[in-house]
Design an enzyme around this catalytic site. Structure first.
Site, PDB file in Angstrom:
ATOM      1  N   LYS A   1      -3.543  89.375  34.660  1.00  0.00           N
ATOM      2  CA  LYS A   1      -4.488  89.602  33.755  1.00  0.00           C
ATOM      3  C   LYS A   1      -3.444  89.426  32.372  1.00  0.00           C
ATOM      4  O   LYS A   1      -3.564  88.662  31.530  1.00  0.00           O
ATOM      5  CB  LYS A   1      -5.106  90.815  34.005  1.00  0.00           C
ATOM      6  CG  LYS A   1      -5.653  91.165  32.436  1.00  0.00           C
ATOM      7  CD  LYS A   1      -6.777  92.473  33.096  1.00  0.00           C
ATOM      8  CE  LYS A   1      -6.588  92.777  31.554  1.00  0.00           C
ATOM      9  NZ  LYS A   1      -7.685  94.285  31.849  1.00  0.00           N
TER      10      LYS A   1
ATOM     11  N   SER B   1       1.727  88.426  51.217  1.00  0.00           N
ATOM     12  CA  SER B   1       0.043  89.081  52.228  1.00  0.00           C
ATOM     13  C   SER B   1       2.037  89.560  53.716  1.00  0.00           C
ATOM     14  O   SER B   1       2.606  90.207  53.752  1.00  0.00           O
ATOM     15  CB  SER B   1      -0.773  87.697  52.745  1.00  0.00           C
ATOM     16  OG  SER B   1      -0.262  86.459  52.923  1.00  0.00           O
TER      17      SER B   1
ATOM     18  N   THR C   1      14.918  92.862  58.080  1.00  0.00           N
ATOM     19  CA  THR C   1      15.443  94.108  57.287  1.00  0.00           C
ATOM     20  C   THR C   1      15.255  95.116  57.522  1.00  0.00           C
ATOM     21  O   THR C   1      14.987  95.636  59.034  1.00  0.00           O
ATOM     22  CB  THR C   1      14.198  93.326  56.158  1.00  0.00           C
ATOM     23  OG1 THR C   1      13.118  94.457  56.231  1.00  0.00           O
ATOM     24  CG2 THR C   1      13.315  91.882  55.742  1.00  0.00           C
TER      25      THR C   1
END
Length: 238
Positions: free
Chosen positions: A115, A131, A178
């Site tokens: 936006k 995702s 990680t």
């Protein structure tokens, strides 16, 4: 492929793990990188040896924080949002605020980034959202994570249509080595990685660099938009 040389890339996330790999890969490709997160001082220290990387403060759950960041940045060419909020747990154990924070960070936050930053971006700019493989292969205890990741994949498609010609893609990692798994302890982590490496078609666990290369591909491929790139070694196939 387009070049990142001299382009400004905003990476939202931590100063370690996948976010760090993305930042370093973008810098190696010639980009000027702005890293942003809740603690700009910590981020600045993580990259204080490179004058081509600057740190900013942003909270993806606070629209005014995003507005302020956009005003400080002025223009930006590409935006990568790696931020997430831990939301593991079975349906009986999940709290409403946990689920809402997950969506606010990975779904609503990127909507607000689009936006307020898309109007400041060139036509050949792009967004890369994050995702995850649970969007395609749900597991017990990963309900909120799966729902959030599925929403991110849908968001990438919807934004790609609405923001065109600015491109929007998602990168969807599987099991990546990680610090996210360190809490298991060395023995349990090693056992989990061995089991998943044996089962998936790639026969190994992913690295942060694997994911970073997918992000670079999404940033620099001008005919790619609305896609969710799986970087999961084929894990959802088995």
């Amino acid at each position: 492929m387009t070049s990142l040389e001299g382009r400004k890339v905003l990476v939202v996330g931590r100063g370690s793990g996948i976010a760090r790999a993305v930042v370093l890969a973008a810098r190696a490709a010639g980009a000027e990188v702005v890293v942003a997160g809740r603690d700009a001082d910590t981020l600045a220290k993580a990259y204080d040896d490179d004058p081509g990387i600057t740190a900013e403060t942003v909270d993806l759950t606070d629209e005014q924080s995003i507005v302020a960041l956009a005003d400080r940045l002025g223009t930006v060419d590409h935006v990568v949002s790696t931020a997430s909020a831990r939301a593991r747990g079975t349906v009986g154990d999940l709290k409403q605020e946990t689920v809402l924070l997950s969506f606010s960070t990975k779904v609503v936050g990127p909507v607000l980034l689009a936006k307020h930053l898309a109007p400041r971006m060139p036509a050949d700019g792009s967004f890369v959202l994050f995702s995850g493989a649970t969007a395609r292969k749900p597991a017990i205890g990963m309900l909120a994570v799966s729902a959030t990741n599925g929403a991110v994949d849908a968001l990438a498609k919807a934004l790609a249509v609405e923001l065109a010609p600015i491109r929007v893609n998602a990168v969807s990692p599987g099991t990546i080595d990680t610090g996210a798994y360190d809490a298991l302890g060395e023995e349990k982590k090693a056992a989990l990685f061995a089991q998943r490496a044996e089962a998936n078609p790639a026969r190994r666990i992913g690295t942060a660099d694997d994911v970073a290369q997918a992000v670079l591909f999404a940033l620099t491929t001008p005919f790619l938009t609305g896609a969710a790139l799986p970087v999961d070694g084929g894990e959802p196939l088995v």
